[in-house]
Design a protein around this motif. Structure first.
Motif, short mmCIF file in Angstrom:
data_model
loop_
_atom_site.label_atom_id
_atom_site.label_comp_id
_atom_site.label_asym_id
_atom_site.label_seq_id
_atom_site.Cartn_x
_atom_site.Cartn_y
_atom_site.Cartn_z
N LEU A 1 3.32 -3.96 -8.68
CA LEU A 1 1.77 -3.84 -8.80
C LEU A 1 1.08 -4.60 -7.83
CD1 LEU A 1 -1.04 -3.03 -10.03
CD2 LEU A 1 -0.92 -5.03 -11.51
N SER A 2 1.76 -5.94 -7.48
CA SER A 2 1.42 -7.11 -6.53
C SER A 2 1.56 -6.18 -5.13
CB SER A 2 1.90 -8.30 -6.62
OG SER A 2 1.76 -8.63 -8.15
N GLU A 3 2.90 -5.89 -5.08
CA GLU A 3 3.17 -5.33 -3.48
C GLU A 3 2.14 -4.07 -3.31
OE1 GLU A 3 7.73 -6.17 -2.58
OE2 GLU A 3 7.31 -4.39 -3.98
N LYS A 4 1.98 -3.10 -4.23
CA LYS A 4 1.03 -2.26 -4.18
C LYS A 4 -0.34 -2.49 -3.55
CE LYS A 4 -0.73 1.92 -6.51
NZ LYS A 4 -0.91 2.56 -7.61
N ILE A 5 -0.78 -3.61 -4.12
CA ILE A 5 -2.11 -4.12 -4.13
C ILE A 5 -1.97 -4.71 -2.66
CG2 ILE A 5 -3.87 -5.77 -4.61
CD1 ILE A 5 -3.01 -5.37 -7.48
N ILE A 6 -1.05 -5.68 -2.44
CA ILE A 6 -0.94 -6.06 -0.97
C ILE A 6 -0.99 -5.06 0.12
CG2 ILE A 6 0.37 -7.53 0.48
CD1 ILE A 6 -1.20 -9.25 -1.56
N ASN A 7 0.01 -4.14 0.15
CA ASN A 7 0.05 -3.17 0.88
C ASN A 7 -1.16 -2.26 1.28
OD1 ASN A 7 2.93 -3.74 1.31
ND2 ASN A 7 3.36 -2.14 -0.11
N GLU A 8 -1.86 -2.15 0.27
CA GLU A 8 -3.34 -1.35 0.35
C GLU A 8 -4.23 -2.29 0.81
OE1 GLU A 8 -6.75 0.26 -2.69
OE2 GLU A 8 -4.86 0.29 -3.56
N LYS A 9 -4.40 -3.41 0.67
CA LYS A 9 -5.40 -4.31 0.93
C LYS A 9 -5.19 -4.83 2.40
CE LYS A 9 -7.87 -3.90 -2.88
NZ LYS A 9 -9.22 -3.17 -2.82
N THR A 10 -3.90 -4.70 2.96
CA THR A 10 -3.38 -5.49 4.13
C THR A 10 -3.02 -4.47 5.21
OG1 THR A 10 -1.40 -5.97 3.44
CG2 THR A 10 -2.74 -7.70 3.08
N LYS A 11 -3.38 -3.23 4.98
CA LYS A 11 -2.88 -2.12 5.94
C LYS A 11 -3.55 -2.31 7.30
CE LYS A 11 -5.41 1.67 3.54
NZ LYS A 11 -5.10 2.67 2.72
N HIS A 12 -4.85 -2.88 7.16
CA HIS A 12 -5.87 -2.70 8.32
C HIS A 12 -5.57 -4.13 9.08
CE1 HIS A 12 -7.71 -5.06 5.46
NE2 HIS A 12 -8.51 -5.84 6.25
N LEU A 13 -4.79 -4.87 8.68
CA LEU A 13 -4.60 -6.36 9.33
C LEU A 13 -3.46 -6.49 10.46
CD1 LEU A 13 -4.56 -8.66 6.23
CD2 LEU A 13 -6.47 -8.16 7.65
#
Length: 345
Positions: A333-345
């Motif tokens: 879940l944490s990886e999924k959240i991170i990937n989604e929230k940081t894809k623009h970085l």
């Protein structure tokens, strides 16, 4: 609840609370049933001279002192502007470590670092780190060239439901996701140094429900939110150790104890927190005593990787805290959240 009580009874603050409660009952008994001014006077004198000594011994718990020389080692401490994070940074700097503190706002981080350097006569560096902003976490990590010990100490509890800059529920987003992302970014350096990762959790994790999904999509309760975020801190450590232990990583979680004047409740001014604050002045550890188990996990060879610690020793968490399936699910879940929230970085 019975299991939670069994865990709580082993903690110094619980022993202190029971001692205080017993003394209150004894005082009431003397006032109402012992009709003797002499006995009442004797009791008050005993209380003045003995109560504080006994209570201090009960609530302080075990101490830990290290004589290690941490020269050439780099330690990162989040949430070091106040409380046990600040004390942890000072103690590590006294041992000659290069200490990097992550604090919101670069000017504030530099000011606090200067204060800590002066107090410890050591080397403390301050960088901006806002755990509610994953872009800030990434920028912080990019400044790090070496790390031997990562101490994920920062924590919040919000009275009302709030959100991070990335749209996450603030307590979970700060206490777990921000630290999860920071740890992921620093993992290559930690593996290179056979480093330690220390997550400051809490005994309060025992109140998290087994079926929690950590998301808080519907109703919000501040105590439920912080208990689940602290459970996440423990599960994070367990999965870190499972995945990376064979690469030299050593990960630990801990309960620092009830600590006076901690900054955790600074955003919560409810009557519950006011009552807890008042009680904590009587039964809780000092800030220095509260930092002991963090230092123990960061430095002691007796601390056990992948385990939960309290009072400078391995302790028993709730059953769900060692649930390997739950740990894997939270990691995913944490990886999924991170990937989604940081894809623009």
């Amino acid at each position: 609840m019975a299991f939670s009580l069994k865990i709580a009874l082993k903690e110094p603050e619980t022993k202190s609370a029971l001692f205080v409660f017993g003394n209150i009952l004894l005082f009431i008994f003397i006032i109402f049933f012992v009709h003797s001014g002499t006995y009442t006077f004797i009791y008050i004198i005993i209380q003045i001279f003995i109560f504080r000594i006994i209570n201090e011994r009960l609530r302080s718990g075990h101490s830990y002192t290290s004589t290690k020389n941490l020269n050439n080692q780099t330690v990162i401490v989040t949430g070091a502007a106040s409380g046990i994070g600040r004390m942890t940074a000072i103690e590590l700097a006294k041992l000659h470590a290069r200490v990097i503190v992550g604090i919101r706002n670069q000017m504030r981080a530099e000011r606090v670092a200067q204060e800590l350097s002066k107090e410890s006569n050591g080397n403390v560096i301050g960088y901006n780190l806002d755990l509610t902003d994953l872009a800030s976490v990434k920028a912080f990590a990019e400044k790090i060239d070496k790390v031997d010990i990562l101490i994920n100490n920062a924590g919040v509890i919000k009275e009302h439901k709030e959100f991070t800059k990335d749209g996450l529920e603030s307590t979970f987003g700060t206490n777990h996701i921000g630290h999860f992302y920071l740890t992921q970014l620093l993992l290559p350096l930690l593996i290179k140094s056979n480093g330690r990762i220390v997550n400051v959790s809490s005994q309060g994790h025992v109140y998290a429900k087994e079926n929690t999904d950590f998301i808080h999509s519907n109703s919000y309760d501040p105590f439920r939110a912080v208990s689940e975020s602290k459970l996440a801190n423990i599960l994070h450590v367990n999965e870190l150790q499972r995945r990376y232990g064979n690469q030299g990583i050593k990960a630990y979680s801990l309960h620092p104890g009830g600590v006076r004047t901690t900054g955790l409740s600074r955003d919560n001014k409810s009557y519950k927190m006011l009552i807890i604050s008042l009680l904590s002045k009587i039964i809780s550890k000092s800030i220095r005593q509260g930092a002991m188990t963090t230092l123990y996990c960061a430095l002691s060879d007796e601390a056990q990787p992948g385990k939960y610690h309290s009072n400078c020793r391995v302790a028993q968490p709730s059953s769900i805290a060692y649930d390997s399936k739950k740990a894997r699910e939270l990691w995913e879940l944490s990886e999924k959240i991170i990937n989604e929230k940081t894809k623009h970085l």
